[in-house]
Design a protein around this motif. Structure first.
Motif, PDB file in Angstrom:
ATOM      1  N   ILE A 146       0.818  -1.209   0.000  1.00 51.96           N
ATOM      2  CA  ILE A 146       0.000   0.000   0.000  1.00 51.96           C
ATOM      3  C   ILE A 146       0.851   1.259   0.000  1.00 51.96           C
ATOM      4  O   ILE A 146       0.370   2.348  -0.313  1.00 51.96           O
ATOM      5  CB  ILE A 146      -0.950   0.004   1.227  1.00 51.96           C
ATOM      6  CG1 ILE A 146      -2.046   1.066   1.091  1.00 51.96           C
ATOM      7  CG2 ILE A 146      -0.181   0.194   2.511  1.00 51.96           C
ATOM      8  CD1 ILE A 146      -2.985   0.818  -0.051  1.00 51.96           C
ATOM      9  N   SER A 147       2.148   1.153   0.291  1.00 54.04           N
ATOM     10  CA  SER A 147       3.021   2.326   0.369  1.00 54.04           C
ATOM     11  C   SER A 147       3.664   2.684  -0.968  1.00 54.04           C
ATOM     12  O   SER A 147       4.376   3.680  -1.070  1.00 54.04           O
ATOM     13  CB  SER A 147       4.134   2.094   1.398  1.00 54.04           C
ATOM     14  OG  SER A 147       5.041   1.096   0.950  1.00 54.04           O
ATOM     15  N   GLY A 148       3.448   1.860  -1.990  1.00 56.76           N
ATOM     16  CA  GLY A 148       3.999   2.152  -3.304  1.00 56.76           C
ATOM     17  C   GLY A 148       5.361   1.556  -3.570  1.00 56.76           C
ATOM     18  O   GLY A 148       5.987   1.890  -4.575  1.00 56.76           O
ATOM     19  N   VAL A 149       5.863   0.653  -2.717  1.00 57.62           N
ATOM     20  CA  VAL A 149       7.225   0.135  -2.900  1.00 57.62           C
ATOM     21  C   VAL A 149       7.305  -1.023  -3.894  1.00 57.62           C
ATOM     22  O   VAL A 149       8.401  -1.464  -4.222  1.00 57.62           O
ATOM     23  CB  VAL A 149       7.847  -0.305  -1.550  1.00 57.62           C
ATOM     24  CG1 VAL A 149       7.932   0.855  -0.588  1.00 57.62           C
ATOM     25  CG2 VAL A 149       7.071  -1.464  -0.948  1.00 57.62           C
ATOM     26  N   GLY A 179      11.311   9.619   5.055  1.00 53.07           N
ATOM     27  CA  GLY A 179      12.307   8.584   5.251  1.00 53.07           C
ATOM     28  C   GLY A 179      12.088   7.421   4.298  1.00 53.07           C
ATOM     29  O   GLY A 179      13.043   6.815   3.800  1.00 53.07           O
ATOM     30  N   LEU A 180      10.819   7.113   4.038  1.00 53.57           N
ATOM     31  CA  LEU A 180      10.495   6.054   3.087  1.00 53.57           C
ATOM     32  C   LEU A 180      10.629   6.536   1.651  1.00 53.57           C
ATOM     33  O   LEU A 180      11.127   5.808   0.780  1.00 53.57           O
ATOM     34  CB  LEU A 180       9.064   5.550   3.330  1.00 53.57           C
ATOM     35  CG  LEU A 180       8.547   4.461   2.380  1.00 53.57           C
ATOM     36  CD1 LEU A 180       9.376   3.185   2.525  1.00 53.57           C
ATOM     37  CD2 LEU A 180       7.070   4.178   2.634  1.00 53.57           C
ATOM     38  N   TRP A 181      10.193   7.763   1.399  1.00 54.12           N
ATOM     39  CA  TRP A 181      10.173   8.291   0.034  1.00 54.12           C
ATOM     40  C   TRP A 181      10.911   9.623  -0.055  1.00 54.12           C
ATOM     41  O   TRP A 181      10.300  10.675  -0.250  1.00 54.12           O
ATOM     42  CB  TRP A 181       8.731   8.453  -0.462  1.00 54.12           C
ATOM     43  CG  TRP A 181       8.070   7.164  -0.809  1.00 54.12           C
ATOM     44  CD1 TRP A 181       7.044   6.560  -0.163  1.00 54.12           C
ATOM     45  CD2 TRP A 181       8.424   6.299  -1.899  1.00 54.12           C
ATOM     46  NE1 TRP A 181       6.718   5.381  -0.765  1.00 54.12           N
ATOM     47  CE2 TRP A 181       7.552   5.190  -1.837  1.00 54.12           C
ATOM     48  CE3 TRP A 181       9.390   6.351  -2.896  1.00 54.12           C
ATOM     49  CZ2 TRP A 181       7.618   4.142  -2.752  1.00 54.12           C
ATOM     50  CZ3 TRP A 181       9.467   5.298  -3.814  1.00 54.12           C
ATOM     51  CH2 TRP A 181       8.587   4.224  -3.738  1.00 54.12           C
ATOM     52  N   ARG A 203      14.275   8.848  -4.482  1.00 56.32           N
ATOM     53  CA  ARG A 203      13.560   7.585  -4.621  1.00 56.32           C
ATOM     54  C   ARG A 203      12.237   7.793  -5.348  1.00 56.32           C
ATOM     55  O   ARG A 203      11.788   6.941  -6.117  1.00 56.32           O
ATOM     56  CB  ARG A 203      13.340   6.962  -3.235  1.00 56.32           C
ATOM     57  CG  ARG A 203      13.003   5.474  -3.268  1.00 56.32           C
ATOM     58  CD  ARG A 203      12.988   4.883  -1.873  1.00 56.32           C
ATOM     59  NE  ARG A 203      14.340   4.874  -1.302  1.00 56.32           N
ATOM     60  CZ  ARG A 203      14.607   5.055  -0.030  1.00 56.32           C
ATOM     61  NH1 ARG A 203      13.616   5.302   0.829  1.00 56.32           N
ATOM     62  NH2 ARG A 203      15.848   5.013   0.411  1.00 56.32           N
ATOM     63  N   ARG A 204      11.587   8.930  -5.120  1.00 59.93           N
ATOM     64  CA  ARG A 204      10.345   9.228  -5.840  1.00 59.93           C
ATOM     65  C   ARG A 204      10.612   9.407  -7.335  1.00 59.93           C
ATOM     66  O   ARG A 204       9.850   8.929  -8.178  1.00 59.93           O
ATOM     67  CB  ARG A 204       9.696  10.496  -5.286  1.00 59.93           C
ATOM     68  CG  ARG A 204       9.257  10.406  -3.837  1.00 59.93           C
ATOM     69  CD  ARG A 204       8.524  11.657  -3.424  1.00 59.93           C
ATOM     70  NE  ARG A 204       8.732  11.973  -2.024  1.00 59.93           N
ATOM     71  CZ  ARG A 204       8.197  13.009  -1.408  1.00 59.93           C
ATOM     72  NH1 ARG A 204       7.438  13.855  -2.081  1.00 59.93           N
ATOM     73  NH2 ARG A 204       8.438  13.229  -0.121  1.00 59.93           N
ATOM     74  N   LEU A 205      11.689  10.110  -7.662  1.00 61.23           N
ATOM     75  CA  LEU A 205      12.021  10.330  -9.065  1.00 61.23           C
ATOM     76  C   LEU A 205      12.371   9.013  -9.755  1.00 61.23           C
ATOM     77  O   LEU A 205      11.981   8.781 -10.905  1.00 61.23           O
ATOM     78  CB  LEU A 205      13.189  11.308  -9.176  1.00 61.23           C
ATOM     79  CG  LEU A 205      12.933  12.727  -8.638  1.00 61.23           C
ATOM     80  CD1 LEU A 205      14.190  13.583  -8.777  1.00 61.23           C
ATOM     81  CD2 LEU A 205      11.757  13.388  -9.344  1.00 61.23           C
TER      82      LEU A 205
END
Length: 412
Positions: A269-272, A317-319, A323-325
């Motif tokens: 659910i977090s997009g990883v 911290g997660l994104w 990391r988003r790019l």
């Protein structure tokens, strides 16, 4: 720590590791939020199949719950926690294990979130983390969740024999020669192709899986099974016994959740999930310590950072921005694959696996930096055939423009 946890283009030698994680945290009995999650189910079968047909085999036993040493928790014993993690999949357990190592103790006052359980009880925490999977309604999105979908059917089976090299596994076999006498399946496969994954253990024991890498809308499960049946029949593989089967549906790509927000997320659910491959578990295991560290910096400090500053710290911290790019680039990869037919897909992966292994290993495992992803894309285009370049250039301008727009928005 007050933490609560609730319910053939390429063939090469490789191995699969399946780490197990144990956590000393508590588990909810009947008091749990209303959630619907999709997960892999396993059945056991023993009947011998007809030649090339294994679909009639019946389960010997029903799927059971995983054994766990987590103690039951009575919600009336302690209504307030530092962190509540919803979901006991690999991501939730790994994060709980990491967070609990910091031994954080925090007073609970006005900066709290609340979970209402189905028995009417309420639990409060400084931070609630959703690790319950794609079907969760706790995490909010600003954009429509336009997922692509990976679907697969696999069997771990005992067979009379198989044609595969015992020292290698087949990652992707895109051949369609098995559909020569199946005109309906062949036409559909030419548009939405599936591939075979094969991992032999010995001459009579093998894991086989038919997979649709990504489609939108999702390819039907019955179609996947029919294609696999035709492929095994063509390969002369007679299934004597199905030890386990695997049914897999993975949403891929789509937007990230709104960042930040009151509920933190980890796992699917977090997009990883890798938007181009569907890989997730190993990446979640690697990111969990980073998220735990961000939580500890807030809840374990003398300042006791909570509320919006906490949410901002943990989500970023997660994104972090890079990391988003990088994810936007991988989403473009998924959108490209969605545009390609069988021939285009074969040409694409022929160029992909012709790259320096550093690049394609790094792409599959989400280890490439943004700069390396740019080099990867140029190298891939350079290795592609002229027809593949033309295919990509003619079919993918819209996804490319969308990616560039999203990259600009992320940077701004």
């Amino acid at each position: 720590m007050g933490t609560l946890v609730g319910p053939v283009l390429s063939a090469f030698t490789t191995s699969k590791d399946r780490p197990l994680f144990r956590s000393p945290t508590a588990s909810l009995p009947s008091s749990k939020p209303h959630l619907t999650t999709s997960r892999k189910t396993h059945h056991h079968e023993i009947n011998t199949s007809r030649f090339g047909n294994f679909l009639h085999l019946k389960p010997e036993s029903k799927p059971g719950c995983l054994d766990s040493d987590l103690p039951w928790f009575n919600t009336s014993d302690r209504p307030c926690f530092d962190v509540i993690i919803i979901g006991t999949g690999p991501g939730g357990l790994r994060l709980a294990e990491q967070v609990s190592q910091y031994g954080i103790k925090v007073k609970h006052e006005e900066f709290e979130s609340t979970i209402q359980c189905d028995d009417g009880s309420e639990l409060k925490a400084s931070l609630i983390i959703d690790a319950s999977g794609f079907s969760s309604s706790f995490v909010e999105y600003d954009k429509p969740r336009n997922y692509g979908y990976q679907i697969a059917h696999g069997i771990f089976a005992e067979v009379d024999s198989h044609p595969f090299d015992l020292d290698k596994m087949v990652l992707m076999d895109w051949r369609d020669s098995h559909l020569g006498n199946e005109p309906y399946l062949r036409v559909n496969n030419s548009k939405l192709a599936t591939f075979l994954y094969a991992m032999p253990f010995d001459s009579n024991l093998i894991f086989l899986e038919e997979t649709s890498l990504v489609s939108r809308p999702v390819l039907s499960y019955s179609e996947i099974k029919r294609r696999m049946e035709a492929r095994l029949r063509h390969l002369g593989i007679r299934v004597r016994k199905v030890i386990e089967d695997e049914k897999c549906l993975i949403p891929m790509g789509g937007p990230l959740p709104r960042i930040p927000q009151n509920v933190m997320a980890i796992g699917g659910i977090s997009g990883v999930v890798h938007p181009s491959t569907g890989y997730m578990v190993a990446r979640t295991m690697a990111l969990a310590p980073l998220v735990a560290e961000a939580i500890a910096e807030c809840l374990g400090s003398t300042r006791m950072i909570r509320g919006r500053p906490l949410y901002h710290k943990v989500w970023n911290g997660l994104w972090p921005i890079e990391r988003r790019l990088s994810r936007e680039f991988c989403c473009f990869g998924m959108e490209t694959l969605l545009k390609l037919d069988l021939v285009g897909t074969r040409n694409f992966f022929e160029a992909f696996f012709d790259l320096d292994p550093y690049y394609w290993h790094g792409f599959l495992s989400s280890r490439l930096s943004l700069h390396e992803l740019a080099s990867f894309s140029l190298s891939l285009f350079g290795h592609a055939s002229n027809s593949s370049r033309l295919d990509i250039m003619s079919k993918c301008p819209v996804p490319l423009v969308r990616m560039l727009g999203n990259l600009a928005l992320q940077v701004i």
